[in-house]
Scaffold this motif. Structure first.
Motif, PDB file in Angstrom:
ATOM      1  N   PHE A 143       0.838  -1.185   0.000  1.00 58.90           N
ATOM      2  CA  PHE A 143       0.000   0.000   0.000  1.00 58.90           C
ATOM      3  C   PHE A 143       0.884   1.249   0.000  1.00 58.90           C
ATOM      4  CE2 PHE A 143      -2.367  -3.363   2.047  1.00 58.90           C
ATOM      5  CZ  PHE A 143      -3.649  -3.237   1.541  1.00 58.90           C
ATOM      6  N   LYS A 144       0.296   2.350  -0.449  1.00 59.23           N
ATOM      7  CA  LYS A 144       0.939   3.656  -0.350  1.00 59.23           C
ATOM      8  C   LYS A 144       0.003   4.612   0.376  1.00 59.23           C
ATOM      9  CE  LYS A 144       4.336   4.055  -4.086  1.00 59.23           C
ATOM     10  NZ  LYS A 144       4.777   4.916  -5.214  1.00 59.23           N
ATOM     11  N   ILE A 145       0.589   5.413   1.272  1.00 59.59           N
ATOM     12  CA  ILE A 145      -0.167   6.445   1.963  1.00 59.59           C
ATOM     13  C   ILE A 145       0.334   7.796   1.467  1.00 59.59           C
ATOM     14  CG2 ILE A 145      -0.827   7.432   4.172  1.00 59.59           C
ATOM     15  CD1 ILE A 145      -1.848   4.632   3.755  1.00 59.59           C
TER      16      ILE A 145
ATOM     17  N   ASN B 161       2.519  14.008  -0.840  1.00 62.50           N
ATOM     18  CA  ASN B 161       3.810  13.455  -0.446  1.00 62.50           C
ATOM     19  C   ASN B 161       3.574  12.124   0.245  1.00 62.50           C
ATOM     20  OD1 ASN B 161       2.895  14.751   2.054  1.00 62.50           O
ATOM     21  ND2 ASN B 161       4.913  14.263   2.846  1.00 62.50           N
ATOM     22  N   GLU B 162       4.483  11.181   0.009  1.00 61.11           N
ATOM     23  CA  GLU B 162       4.297   9.808   0.459  1.00 61.11           C
ATOM     24  C   GLU B 162       4.818   9.616   1.875  1.00 61.11           C
ATOM     25  OE1 GLU B 162       5.555   5.233  -0.821  1.00 61.11           O
ATOM     26  OE2 GLU B 162       5.947   6.931  -2.161  1.00 61.11           O
ATOM     27  N   LEU B 163       4.015   8.926   2.695  1.00 65.87           N
ATOM     28  CA  LEU B 163       4.430   8.546   4.033  1.00 65.87           C
ATOM     29  C   LEU B 163       4.880   7.093   3.993  1.00 65.87           C
ATOM     30  CD1 LEU B 163       2.465  11.027   4.515  1.00 65.87           C
ATOM     31  CD2 LEU B 163       2.071  10.057   6.779  1.00 65.87           C
ATOM     32  N   ALA B 164       6.134   6.866   4.335  1.00 66.86           N
ATOM     33  CA  ALA B 164       6.696   5.516   4.266  1.00 66.86           C
ATOM     34  C   ALA B 164       6.018   4.595   5.276  1.00 66.86           C
ATOM     35  CB  ALA B 164       8.199   5.553   4.527  1.00 66.86           C
TER      36      ALA B 164
ATOM     37  N   LEU C 167      -5.190   6.607   0.264  1.00 64.92           N
ATOM     38  CA  LEU C 167      -4.632   5.266   0.356  1.00 64.92           C
ATOM     39  C   LEU C 167      -4.645   4.638  -1.031  1.00 64.92           C
ATOM     40  CD1 LEU C 167      -3.783   2.649   1.955  1.00 64.92           C
ATOM     41  CD2 LEU C 167      -6.239   2.152   2.065  1.00 64.92           C
ATOM     42  N   MET C 168      -3.481   4.162  -1.484  1.00 61.87           N
ATOM     43  CA  MET C 168      -3.376   3.454  -2.759  1.00 61.87           C
ATOM     44  C   MET C 168      -3.108   1.981  -2.462  1.00 61.87           C
ATOM     45  SD  MET C 168      -1.051   6.056  -5.060  1.00 61.87           S
ATOM     46  CE  MET C 168      -1.132   4.925  -6.453  1.00 61.87           C
ATOM     47  N   ALA C 169      -4.007   1.112  -2.910  1.00 55.51           N
ATOM     48  CA  ALA C 169      -3.820  -0.330  -2.755  1.00 55.51           C
ATOM     49  C   ALA C 169      -3.141  -0.863  -4.013  1.00 55.51           C
ATOM     50  CB  ALA C 169      -5.157  -1.014  -2.519  1.00 55.51           C
ATOM     51  N   LEU C 170      -1.853  -1.177  -3.910  1.00 62.67           N
ATOM     52  CA  LEU C 170      -1.095  -1.627  -5.072  1.00 62.67           C
ATOM     53  C   LEU C 170      -1.299  -3.111  -5.338  1.00 62.67           C
ATOM     54  CD1 LEU C 170       2.211   0.363  -4.475  1.00 62.67           C
ATOM     55  CD2 LEU C 170       0.191   1.024  -5.788  1.00 62.67           C
ATOM     56  N   ASN C 171      -1.250  -3.924  -4.287  1.00 64.74           N
ATOM     57  CA  ASN C 171      -1.572  -5.339  -4.437  1.00 64.74           C
ATOM     58  C   ASN C 171      -1.875  -5.939  -3.078  1.00 64.74           C
ATOM     59  OD1 ASN C 171       0.927  -6.760  -3.293  1.00 64.74           O
ATOM     60  ND2 ASN C 171       1.861  -5.398  -4.800  1.00 64.74           N
ATOM     61  N   LEU C 172      -2.631  -7.038  -3.100  1.00 62.04           N
ATOM     62  CA  LEU C 172      -3.017  -7.737  -1.880  1.00 62.04           C
ATOM     63  C   LEU C 172      -3.178  -9.213  -2.202  1.00 62.04           C
ATOM     64  CD1 LEU C 172      -3.929  -7.592   1.112  1.00 62.04           C
ATOM     65  CD2 LEU C 172      -6.265  -7.248   0.268  1.00 62.04           C
ATOM     66  N   THR C 173      -2.547 -10.062  -1.375  1.00 59.19           N
ATOM     67  CA  THR C 173      -2.651 -11.516  -1.530  1.00 59.19           C
ATOM     68  C   THR C 173      -3.304 -12.095  -0.297  1.00 59.19           C
ATOM     69  OG1 THR C 173      -0.612 -11.536  -2.838  1.00 59.19           O
ATOM     70  CG2 THR C 173      -1.365 -13.631  -1.964  1.00 59.19           C
ATOM     71  N   ASP C 174      -4.348 -12.919  -0.470  1.00 61.58           N
ATOM     72  CA  ASP C 174      -5.113 -13.417   0.670  1.00 61.58           C
ATOM     73  C   ASP C 174      -4.449 -14.624   1.325  1.00 61.58           C
ATOM     74  OD1 ASP C 174      -5.675 -15.619  -0.911  1.00 61.58           O
ATOM     75  OD2 ASP C 174      -7.741 -15.036  -1.340  1.00 61.58           O
ATOM     76  N   ALA C 175      -5.151 -15.230   2.302  1.00 65.85           N
ATOM     77  CA  ALA C 175      -4.603 -16.351   3.063  1.00 65.85           C
ATOM     78  C   ALA C 175      -4.377 -17.592   2.209  1.00 65.85           C
ATOM     79  CB  ALA C 175      -5.538 -16.683   4.227  1.00 65.85           C
ATOM     80  N   LEU C 176      -5.019 -17.664   1.054  1.00 64.18           N
ATOM     81  CA  LEU C 176      -4.855 -18.794   0.141  1.00 64.18           C
ATOM     82  C   LEU C 176      -3.813 -18.506  -0.928  1.00 64.18           C
ATOM     83  CD1 LEU C 176      -8.645 -19.642  -0.300  1.00 64.18           C
ATOM     84  CD2 LEU C 176      -7.022 -20.618   1.344  1.00 64.18           C
TER      85      LEU C 176
ATOM     86  N   ASP D 172     -12.323  -3.542  -5.656  1.00 59.99           N
ATOM     87  CA  ASP D 172     -13.224  -2.746  -6.493  1.00 59.99           C
ATOM     88  C   ASP D 172     -12.687  -1.330  -6.690  1.00 59.99           C
ATOM     89  OD1 ASP D 172     -14.962  -4.795  -6.869  1.00 59.99           O
ATOM     90  OD2 ASP D 172     -16.326  -4.224  -5.264  1.00 59.99           O
ATOM     91  N   GLU D 173     -12.048  -0.789  -5.654  1.00 61.66           N
ATOM     92  CA  GLU D 173     -11.482   0.552  -5.718  1.00 61.66           C
ATOM     93  C   GLU D 173     -10.025   0.501  -5.269  1.00 61.66           C
ATOM     94  OE1 GLU D 173     -12.907   3.186  -6.894  1.00 61.66           O
ATOM     95  OE2 GLU D 173     -14.953   2.411  -7.111  1.00 61.66           O
ATOM     96  N   ASP D 174      -9.135   1.099  -6.059  1.00 61.35           N
ATOM     97  CA  ASP D 174      -7.718   1.127  -5.710  1.00 61.35           C
ATOM     98  C   ASP D 174      -7.341   2.365  -4.902  1.00 61.35           C
ATOM     99  OD1 ASP D 174      -7.274  -1.250  -7.081  1.00 61.35           O
ATOM    100  OD2 ASP D 174      -6.944  -0.208  -8.977  1.00 61.35           O
ATOM    101  N   LEU D 175      -8.175   3.393  -4.945  1.00 57.83           N
ATOM    102  CA  LEU D 175      -7.884   4.650  -4.261  1.00 57.83           C
ATOM    103  C   LEU D 175      -8.973   4.940  -3.232  1.00 57.83           C
ATOM    104  CD1 LEU D 175      -6.875   6.863  -7.330  1.00 57.83           C
ATOM    105  CD2 LEU D 175      -5.373   5.554  -5.843  1.00 57.83           C
TER     106      LEU D 175
END
Length: 268
Positions: free
Chosen positions: A54-56, A155-158, A186-195, A202-205
């Motif tokens: 993610f990016k903040i 500006n990005e917060l690490a 909030l930018m969701a770049l990628n997410l991998t689930d428990a499987l 549905d929304e990346d931003l």
């Protein structure tokens, strides 16, 4: 050739639909100065093996935009808060002009020219000049025809880590404290689930904000308390052997340490 391309595109869509599923971030909340909580939708399988990137981005208000009537390729941006040295920023044209630039500030913030590393093919930002902490001159490849403009500056917060915190919740821990009374994206770049399957959101931003007061991080409070205890113990050890005074310092250190451990147990 067209038929082959259509077939490839169809196969790709089928693959993506089978390997990823749509989901949502239902809620975003700020629990303390370094922690952002994400409540994910029930259709995502979550556990400690979940991985995400993610990016903040902090939204810095561009309060005023003016054209330079001596240069038809130039705009002057006035910011609502100061730019910071040695910080990464992204400037994006929202209305009136197309163009974006990512840049890094240096130690100085006066009269600094920054060239866009990605040269635009049409209308776009060629370079900018930081005149001072709240004034930025932006130069475009083509003359500007509109009269009204809107920009977004971030500006990005690490982030230090992404953690699973139980049920449908993820926790994002920031490296630096979240400022109060501020807008964020909030930018969701990628997410991998428990499987180990990719999750297609549905929304990346997503937008969220902090209130006037942001509670300090409990982890930082504990670290500071432990640091103070270590310093007190060290000072007591270095105190000359003066009889009763030395024993008073040792006893005080013990009592403070006992009180801290007791408080910590009660908080759990």
């Amino acid at each position: 050739m067209k038929t082959w391309k259509v077939l490839v595109a169809t196969c790709l869509m089928i693959f993506l639909s089978n390997s990823a599923h749509a989901a949502n971030i239902n809620n975003i909340s700020v629990s303390d100065s370094h922690t952002i909580q994400l409540e994910m939708s029930d259709d995502i399988a979550l556990d400690n093996s979940v991985e995400g990137e993610f990016k903040i981005l902090k939204d810095i208000l561009v309060s005023f935009v003016t054209k330079d009537y001596n240069d038809s390729n130039k705009l002057i941006l006035t910011l609502d808060e100061d730019l910071e040295a040695n910080t990464s920023y992204s400037l994006l044209g929202i209305y009136g002009v197309d163009g974006n630039i990512e840049f890094q500030t240096a130690d100085t913030l006066s009269g600094v020219e920054i060239i866009n590393g990605e040269r635009p093919t049409e209308q776009g930002i060629l370079r900018l000049i930081i005149q001072d902490t709240r004034t930025v001159e932006v130069f475009f490849q083509a003359p500007l025809e509109e009269e009204e403009f809107d920009f977004k500056l971030f500006n990005e917060l690490a982030l230090n880590k992404v953690s699973y915190t139980g049920e449908q919740n993820l926790s994002l821990t920031t490296k630096h404290a979240l400022p109060s009374n501020s807008q964020f994206m909030l930018m969701a770049l990628n997410l991998t689930d428990a499987l180990a399957q990719p999750v297609l959101l549905d929304e990346d931003l997503h937008n969220f904000e902090t209130l006037d007061t942001v509670a300090p991080s409990e982890e930082l409070i504990e670290e500071e308390s432990e640091k103070n205890l270590e310093e007190m113990a060290l000072n007591a050890a270095e105190t000359p052997d003066t009889g009763a005074e030395t024993w008073v310092l040792v006893l005080l250190t013990f009592l403070v340490h006992w009180a801290y451990l007791t408080r910590k147990k009660l908080m759990k």
